[in-house]
Design a protein around this motif. Structure first.
Motif, short mmCIF file in Angstrom:
data_model
loop_
_atom_site.label_atom_id
_atom_site.label_comp_id
_atom_site.label_asym_id
_atom_site.label_seq_id
_atom_site.Cartn_x
_atom_site.Cartn_y
_atom_site.Cartn_z
N VAL A 176 -6.83 4.30 -2.78
CA VAL A 176 -5.80 3.36 -2.08
C VAL A 176 -4.75 3.10 -3.25
O VAL A 176 -5.18 2.52 -4.07
N GLY A 177 -3.70 3.66 -3.18
CA GLY A 177 -2.69 3.48 -4.18
C GLY A 177 -1.82 1.96 -3.96
O GLY A 177 -1.33 1.86 -2.90
N PHE A 178 -1.83 1.17 -4.88
CA PHE A 178 -1.02 0.02 -4.59
C PHE A 178 0.06 -0.17 -5.51
O PHE A 178 0.14 0.25 -6.66
N THR A 179 1.17 -1.05 -5.20
CA THR A 179 2.09 -1.57 -6.12
C THR A 179 2.24 -3.21 -5.93
O THR A 179 2.13 -3.71 -4.78
N VAL A 185 0.93 -1.22 -0.02
CA VAL A 185 -0.14 -0.17 0.08
C VAL A 185 0.91 1.29 -0.06
O VAL A 185 1.41 1.43 1.12
N ASP A 186 0.81 2.12 -1.14
CA ASP A 186 1.68 3.08 -1.25
C ASP A 186 1.07 4.43 -0.42
O ASP A 186 1.76 5.17 -0.13
N SER A 187 -0.23 4.52 -0.82
CA SER A 187 -0.85 5.84 -0.03
C SER A 187 -2.45 5.46 0.16
O SER A 187 -2.83 4.76 -0.43
N VAL A 188 -2.84 6.49 0.95
CA VAL A 188 -4.35 6.31 1.23
C VAL A 188 -4.82 7.89 1.26
O VAL A 188 -4.25 8.63 2.33
N SER A 189 -5.81 8.02 0.63
CA SER A 189 -6.50 9.56 0.86
C SER A 189 -8.01 9.56 0.75
O SER A 189 -8.46 8.51 0.06
N VAL A 190 -8.73 10.40 1.21
CA VAL A 190 -9.82 10.54 0.79
C VAL A 190 -10.27 11.63 -0.28
O VAL A 190 -9.77 12.61 0.03
#
Length: 216
Positions: A109-112, A75-80
């Motif tokens: 949610v950003g994933f790699t 999980v690279d990033s999480v934001s609303v």
């Protein structure tokens, strides 16, 4: 492979291959939803953090027949965000979006995803759930927004990544609520995100892997 629509691809080799369409995966989804919201589990719970690589070998949601060997995820990033902003950043096509585009109703949610050497496995993103600490609801990957942002997958959330490569994507999680008073019964609305802390469920057994997410 895998370029287009304002999505950022990372890694030297990025490719998506082989859309996996299997009826059995739909059954797994139902099992995963029931299990994911359970407060107690017979399996050990492994808590991971945003930014950590997580090895998926040997874990599954509903049945050991699920094959994640060779795969790991981060999980690279999480934001609303709002549906409008999500679509502007990620969509490769125009869609008729009948909802409040400016409500903060999307947890992005950003994933790699990395595939070391698997020739046959893959991931199914409709298994992944965001469970708030209240544990009285769950956020799922939004089918309509996902399809707009990942048109090369042909409307499915099940896919594989080329061996020896990585693929980065942005997944939209939403909570669907009842229609507003004057809306048709069929129209489910996306509810504004009020929760701030979540567990992102990445497996149910033989260990339950969750990524702790804090938006405070």
């Amino acid at each position: 492979n895998g370029k287009g629509g304002g999505r950022e691809m990372r890694g030297r080799h990025v490719a998506i291959v082989g859309v996996l369409v299997a009826v059995s995966l739909l059954i797994v989804v139902r099992i995963g939803i029931v299990n994911a919201c359970a407060v107690e589990t017979d399996y050990p719970i492994e808590h991971r953090q945003v930014g950590e690589w997580i090895d998926l070998d040997g874990v599954f949601f509903g049945t050991a027949a699920e094959d994640y060997s060779g795969y790991s995820i981060k999980v690279d990033s999480v934001s609303v965000t709002t549906p409008r902003d999500y679509l502007q950043r990620n969509s490769a096509k125009d869609i008729d979006f009948q909802d409040d585009l400016d409500a903060e109703s999307v947890v992005e949610v950003g994933f790699t995803i990395r595939n070391e050497d698997s020739e046959e496995g893959g991931l199914a993103f409709y298994d992944y759930l965001l469970i708030p600490t209240s544990r009285n609801k769950y956020y799922q990957c939004d089918v309509e927004l996902w399809d707009a942002g990942q048109p090369q997958l042909g409307g499915t959330m099940a896919f594989s990544v080329s061996p020896g490569s990585e693929y980065s994507l942005s997944a939209p999680f939403t909570l669907k609520g009842q229609p507003r008073y004057f809306d048709s019964y069929e129209k489910m609305r996306r509810v504004e995100v009020m929760d701030k802390t979540f567990e992102l469920v990445l497996s149910n057994a033989p260990k339950r892997i969750v990524v702790d997410i804090d938006l405070l």
